[in-house]
Design a protein around this motif. Structure first.
Motif, short mmCIF file in Angstrom:
data_model
loop_
_atom_site.label_atom_id
_atom_site.label_comp_id
_atom_site.label_asym_id
_atom_site.label_seq_id
_atom_site.Cartn_x
_atom_site.Cartn_y
_atom_site.Cartn_z
N PHE A 63 1.00 -1.13 -0.01
CA PHE A 63 -0.09 -0.12 -0.01
C PHE A 63 0.77 1.34 -0.16
CE2 PHE A 63 -2.90 -3.05 2.60
CZ PHE A 63 -3.33 -3.65 1.56
N GLY A 64 1.85 1.39 0.89
CA GLY A 64 2.80 2.37 0.69
C GLY A 64 3.72 2.08 -0.30
N ARG A 65 3.94 1.18 -0.92
CA ARG A 65 5.10 1.24 -2.12
C ARG A 65 6.35 1.59 -1.40
NH1 ARG A 65 2.82 -0.80 -6.51
NH2 ARG A 65 4.54 -0.13 -7.82
N LEU A 66 6.86 1.49 -0.54
CA LEU A 66 8.03 1.85 0.30
C LEU A 66 8.31 3.18 0.34
CD1 LEU A 66 10.40 -1.02 -1.42
CD2 LEU A 66 9.07 -1.11 0.62
N LEU A 67 7.10 4.12 0.12
CA LEU A 67 7.28 5.62 0.30
C LEU A 67 6.67 6.25 1.51
CD1 LEU A 67 6.61 6.21 -3.66
CD2 LEU A 67 8.77 6.23 -2.38
N ASN A 68 7.23 7.11 1.97
CA ASN A 68 7.01 7.84 3.12
C ASN A 68 6.05 6.76 4.32
OD1 ASN A 68 7.06 10.36 1.76
ND2 ASN A 68 5.19 9.94 0.68
N THR A 69 6.79 5.86 4.88
CA THR A 69 6.46 4.77 5.48
C THR A 69 7.26 4.71 6.92
OG1 THR A 69 7.88 3.31 4.25
CG2 THR A 69 5.64 3.12 3.57
N ASP A 70 7.87 5.75 7.31
CA ASP A 70 8.84 5.82 8.24
C ASP A 70 8.31 5.37 9.52
OD1 ASP A 70 10.74 6.63 6.61
OD2 ASP A 70 11.08 8.61 7.02
N GLU A 71 7.03 5.95 9.70
CA GLU A 71 6.08 5.77 10.89
C GLU A 71 5.92 4.19 11.15
OE1 GLU A 71 2.25 7.31 12.89
OE2 GLU A 71 3.41 8.83 12.43
N LYS A 72 5.37 3.85 10.02
CA LYS A 72 4.96 2.35 9.98
C LYS A 72 6.09 1.39 10.22
CE LYS A 72 0.77 3.15 7.38
NZ LYS A 72 0.00 2.95 6.16
N VAL A 73 7.35 1.74 9.36
CA VAL A 73 8.57 0.78 9.85
C VAL A 73 9.03 1.00 11.15
CG1 VAL A 73 10.79 0.90 9.30
CG2 VAL A 73 9.24 1.23 7.34
N GLN A 74 8.96 2.24 11.89
CA GLN A 74 9.63 2.43 13.23
C GLN A 74 8.46 1.30 13.93
OE1 GLN A 74 12.25 3.96 13.58
NE2 GLN A 74 12.08 2.70 15.59
N GLU A 75 7.21 1.54 13.88
CA GLU A 75 6.25 0.52 14.69
C GLU A 75 6.69 -0.74 14.66
OE1 GLU A 75 1.87 -0.59 14.20
OE2 GLU A 75 2.11 1.71 13.80
N PHE A 76 6.88 -1.16 13.42
CA PHE A 76 7.03 -2.68 13.03
C PHE A 76 8.62 -2.95 13.72
CE2 PHE A 76 9.47 -5.50 10.22
CZ PHE A 76 8.77 -6.73 10.33
N VAL A 77 9.53 -2.37 13.57
CA VAL A 77 10.68 -2.46 14.22
C VAL A 77 10.72 -2.35 15.68
CG1 VAL A 77 13.14 -1.49 14.65
CG2 VAL A 77 12.22 -1.78 12.25
N ASP A 78 10.03 -1.33 16.39
CA ASP A 78 10.06 -1.23 17.72
C ASP A 78 9.52 -2.31 18.44
OD1 ASP A 78 11.28 1.22 17.87
OD2 ASP A 78 9.35 2.54 17.97
N ALA A 79 8.47 -3.18 17.60
CA ALA A 79 7.78 -4.26 18.10
C ALA A 79 8.60 -5.59 17.97
CB ALA A 79 6.22 -4.46 17.59
N THR A 80 9.24 -5.94 16.66
CA THR A 80 9.99 -7.07 16.44
C THR A 80 11.14 -7.03 17.33
OG1 THR A 80 10.76 -6.13 14.43
CG2 THR A 80 8.57 -7.37 14.29
N VAL A 81 11.62 -5.82 17.55
CA VAL A 81 13.13 -6.03 18.04
C VAL A 81 12.84 -6.78 19.51
CG1 VAL A 81 12.91 -3.74 19.15
CG2 VAL A 81 15.09 -4.68 18.66
N LEU A 82 11.73 -6.52 20.16
CA LEU A 82 11.55 -7.26 21.54
C LEU A 82 11.70 -8.78 21.32
CD1 LEU A 82 8.51 -5.31 22.68
CD2 LEU A 82 10.93 -4.79 23.22
N PHE A 83 11.85 -9.52 20.11
CA PHE A 83 11.99 -10.97 19.84
C PHE A 83 13.67 -11.07 20.42
CE2 PHE A 83 8.75 -11.43 16.60
CZ PHE A 83 8.08 -12.15 17.13
N GLU A 84 14.12 -9.98 20.49
CA GLU A 84 15.59 -9.98 20.74
C GLU A 84 16.30 -11.30 20.26
OE1 GLU A 84 14.83 -10.05 25.14
OE2 GLU A 84 15.44 -7.93 25.34
N GLU A 85 16.91 -12.10 20.94
CA GLU A 85 18.01 -13.17 20.39
C GLU A 85 17.13 -14.20 19.28
OE1 GLU A 85 15.93 -14.72 23.99
OE2 GLU A 85 17.16 -12.88 23.76
N LYS A 86 15.66 -14.35 19.48
CA LYS A 86 14.93 -14.95 18.75
C LYS A 86 14.58 -14.30 17.72
CE LYS A 86 12.99 -17.54 22.76
NZ LYS A 86 11.65 -17.78 23.67
N LEU A 87 14.94 -13.13 17.29
CA LEU A 87 14.62 -12.69 15.96
C LEU A 87 15.57 -13.20 14.75
CD1 LEU A 87 13.10 -10.42 14.43
CD2 LEU A 87 14.79 -8.67 15.20
N GLY A 88 14.85 -13.38 13.81
CA GLY A 88 15.59 -13.67 12.71
C GLY A 88 15.71 -12.86 11.61
#
Length: 163
Positions: free
Chosen positions: A111-136
């Protein structure tokens, strides 16, 4: 012809082509004495998609799934970015050696086609980084009409992706 079907399979050459020299060179360049880690899993773990996989009486599909596989593609994150509490819950249910390989949400890639998605990317990263050592590694599935002319957009997206 129906997709995935052929009239006479005996007429198909299933021989594996020779490995290109550039591939061999790249593999030699990145050779390691460390054992290779291999992760095997599915795209999801719910009962509807894995009918017949779960024994009767299984109360928590992820717990059982993680006893049989060492990873999950996490296709669910393609449809909705996970919440921090959801990631922490999934992480807590799996063994230390288990890995999660989340797919970047379609709200970013399609939907964003990789444009103007900084906020959504940050939300995704902020959540998935909590997998810590289990993050592939994260998967990025591009929209089917993404073209070579759009490569610069992909390059910029990857360059700016949070480390």
């Amino acid at each position: 012809m129906k997709f995935g079907q052929v009239a006479d399979p005996s007429k198909i050459d299933f021989a594996i082509p020779p490995t290109p020299p550039a591939t061999i060179d790249l593999l030699r360049l990145n050779r390691s004495d460390q054992p290779m880690e291999v992760y095997v899993g599915c795209a999801k773990w719910n009962k509807q998609d894995l009918k017949g996989f779960y024994p009767r009486g299984v109360k928590d599909e992820l717990v059982y799934y993680a006893s049989q596989f060492n990873s999950i593609e996490l296709n669910a994150t393609f449809y909705n970015s996970p919440s921090k509490s959801q990631v922490e819950n999934w992480k807590a249910k799996t063994p230390d050696w288990f890995r999660f390989f989340p797919k970047i949400p379609q709200s970013i890639s399609h939907f964003g086609r990789l444009l103007n998605t900084d906020e959504k990317v940050q939300e995704f990263v902020d959540a998935t980084v909590l997998f810590e050592e289990k993050l592939g590694m994260a998967f990025l599935q591009l929209i089917d009409n993404f073209k070579p002319k759009d490569f610069g957009r992909l390059e910029g997206f990857l360059r700016n992706f949070p480390k």
